[in-house]
Design an enzyme around this catalytic site. Structure first.
Site, mmCIF file in Angstrom:
data_model
loop_
_atom_site.group_PDB
_atom_site.id
_atom_site.type_symbol
_atom_site.label_atom_id
_atom_site.label_comp_id
_atom_site.label_asym_id
_atom_site.label_seq_id
_atom_site.Cartn_x
_atom_site.Cartn_y
_atom_site.Cartn_z
ATOM 1 N N SER A 125 14.098 -42.541 -35.801
ATOM 2 C CA SER A 125 13.639 -41.137 -36.452
ATOM 3 C C SER A 125 14.305 -40.030 -35.449
ATOM 4 O O SER A 125 14.414 -40.344 -34.425
ATOM 5 C CB SER A 125 12.062 -41.178 -35.881
ATOM 6 O OG SER A 125 11.490 -39.981 -36.274
ATOM 7 N N ASN A 127 12.653 -37.499 -34.594
ATOM 8 C CA ASN A 127 11.571 -36.724 -33.722
ATOM 9 C C ASN A 127 10.423 -37.830 -33.702
ATOM 10 O O ASN A 127 10.018 -38.176 -34.957
ATOM 11 C CB ASN A 127 11.472 -35.495 -34.422
ATOM 12 C CG ASN A 127 10.345 -34.735 -33.411
ATOM 13 O OD1 ASN A 127 9.422 -34.966 -32.873
ATOM 14 N ND2 ASN A 127 11.199 -33.297 -33.431
ATOM 15 N N TYR A 128 10.091 -37.963 -32.562
ATOM 16 C CA TYR A 128 8.652 -39.161 -32.571
ATOM 17 C C TYR A 128 7.627 -38.285 -32.192
ATOM 18 O O TYR A 128 6.492 -39.116 -31.927
ATOM 19 C CB TYR A 128 9.243 -40.106 -31.281
ATOM 20 C CG TYR A 128 10.046 -41.077 -31.829
ATOM 21 C CD1 TYR A 128 9.690 -42.529 -32.214
ATOM 22 C CD2 TYR A 128 11.357 -40.950 -31.841
ATOM 23 C CE1 TYR A 128 10.414 -43.449 -32.514
ATOM 24 C CE2 TYR A 128 12.373 -41.967 -32.349
ATOM 25 C CZ TYR A 128 11.900 -43.036 -32.664
ATOM 26 O OH TYR A 128 12.737 -43.986 -33.231
ATOM 27 N N HIS A 157 16.584 -24.629 -29.795
ATOM 28 C CA HIS A 157 16.461 -25.606 -28.639
ATOM 29 C C HIS A 157 17.101 -25.010 -27.509
ATOM 30 O O HIS A 157 17.686 -24.034 -27.180
ATOM 31 C CB HIS A 157 17.199 -26.893 -28.973
ATOM 32 C CG HIS A 157 16.468 -27.746 -30.107
ATOM 33 N ND1 HIS A 157 16.441 -27.763 -31.292
ATOM 34 C CD2 HIS A 157 15.487 -29.047 -29.814
ATOM 35 C CE1 HIS A 157 15.510 -28.329 -32.124
ATOM 36 N NE2 HIS A 157 15.084 -29.182 -31.049
ATOM 37 N N HIS A 158 17.014 -25.961 -26.278
ATOM 38 C CA HIS A 158 17.731 -25.433 -24.960
ATOM 39 C C HIS A 158 19.336 -25.530 -25.233
ATOM 40 O O HIS A 158 19.831 -25.926 -26.124
ATOM 41 C CB HIS A 158 17.133 -26.525 -23.969
ATOM 42 C CG HIS A 158 17.431 -28.112 -24.379
ATOM 43 N ND1 HIS A 158 18.541 -28.576 -23.879
ATOM 44 C CD2 HIS A 158 16.736 -28.794 -24.875
ATOM 45 C CE1 HIS A 158 18.788 -29.809 -24.574
ATOM 46 N NE2 HIS A 158 17.558 -29.914 -25.224
ATOM 47 N N LYS A 161 21.653 -28.729 -25.528
ATOM 48 C CA LYS A 161 21.569 -29.577 -26.839
ATOM 49 C C LYS A 161 22.829 -29.679 -27.310
ATOM 50 O O LYS A 161 23.579 -28.873 -27.701
ATOM 51 C CB LYS A 161 20.646 -29.291 -27.720
ATOM 52 C CG LYS A 161 20.479 -30.247 -28.867
ATOM 53 C CD LYS A 161 19.207 -29.985 -29.737
ATOM 54 C CE LYS A 161 18.988 -30.726 -30.946
ATOM 55 N NZ LYS A 161 18.922 -32.153 -30.501
ATOM 56 N N GLY A 167 18.528 -32.834 -35.659
ATOM 57 C CA GLY A 167 18.107 -33.820 -36.510
ATOM 58 C C GLY A 167 16.796 -33.653 -37.255
ATOM 59 O O GLY A 167 16.717 -33.897 -38.430
#
Length: 263
Positions: A125, A127-128, A157-158, A161, A167
């Site tokens: 995945s 993203n969890y 995002h930071h 990344k 994703g």
């Protein structure tokens, strides 16, 4: 008791995953891997007491997985590492939790085939987070009713990344595309770029943003924005441990967080 191993144990995600494993009543850490800090106690990086588990060199992955009788390997590293390490783990009969993003279609195919060949279990995945996976479900339903609206995805995002778009943004686009029977994606725009019926995807990088994802459905005179904001990486670590506890009870195969959460 489930025997868990973690790749990238000294990193931001790996250390959080180890911290969450120590809180589990059904799982114990038996191995931790990285490319540096070899021999140090894994608890040092997870900000918990000494665990008695030393950081092992990832080059020794096969040997250590077999020696410790690991049941599951959790991997939130980088595509170049995952494509090497996932087949090794599967070859050892170890189940996989893969949260690595940036895998190419070819890399994903190799990993899938290796999992199936060795008859192990895996959750893969981007993203969890429980919230993000509910976000996907909401976006899917909205797309069914707003098919004639312009659809744009913005993710932030930071500044460390590595992959763009994220994703999670690509998964959101896939969810929408599946609901609408197929859509082209356009990542960013510049110059003369008239808008078609594509899904636009835009990436922002800055500071220490954990992860923001917004899907815009834009019509004439109105728009709907569906947004998820992550305030801490803990949500990803908790989800990964939850997935690891779940996967060991399943039949061999490849699963998603939808399966873990029953969505």
């Amino acid at each position: 008791m489930i025997n868990a191993a973690v790749l990238g144990a000294c990193g931001r995600m790996g250390s959080l995953i180890i911290e969450n494993i120590t809180c589990s009543t059904d799982m114990q850490l038996v191995a931790a891997f990285d490319i540096g800090s070899i021999g140090k106690d894994a608890g040092e990086f997870a900000h918990v007491s000494n665990l008695g588990i030393q950081i092992s060199d990832v080059k020794d992955l096969e040997t250590v997985l077999k020696k410790t009788q690991a049941d599951v390997l959790i991997d939130f590293t980088a595509a170049g590492a995952t494509i090497v390490n996932a087949p090794i783990a599967a070859g050892c009969g170890v189940n996989l939790i893969i949260g690595t993003t940036g895998l190419t279609p070819e890399q994903r195919k190799v990993i899938d085939e290796t999992i199936q060949k060795n008859k192990v279990r895996a959750v893969i995945s981007p993203n969890y987070s429980v919230g993000v996976n509910v976000f996907f479900k909401i976006v899917r339903e909205a797309a069914k009713y707003l098919s004639d609206y312009d659809i744009e995805i913005i993710e932030a995002h930071h500044n460390q990344k590595k992959d763009a778009p994220s994703g999670t943004a690509l998964r959101a686009a896939d969810v929408i595309s599946e609901a609408l029977g197929g859509k082209e994606y356009v990542c960013g725009r510049e110059g003369i770029a008239p808008r078609g019926k594509e899904i636009g995807i835009h990436a922002v990088r800055g500071g220490d943003i954990t992860g923001d994802h917004t899907v815009l459905f834009v019509g004439n005179s109105e728009r709907i924005e569906i947004r998820h904001m992550a305030h801490s990486r803990q949500i990803f670590a908790k989800g990964a441990v939850r997935a690891a506890e779940w996967i060991c009870k399943q039949e061999p195969g490849i699963y998603s967080m939808d399966d873990v959460l029953g969505l």
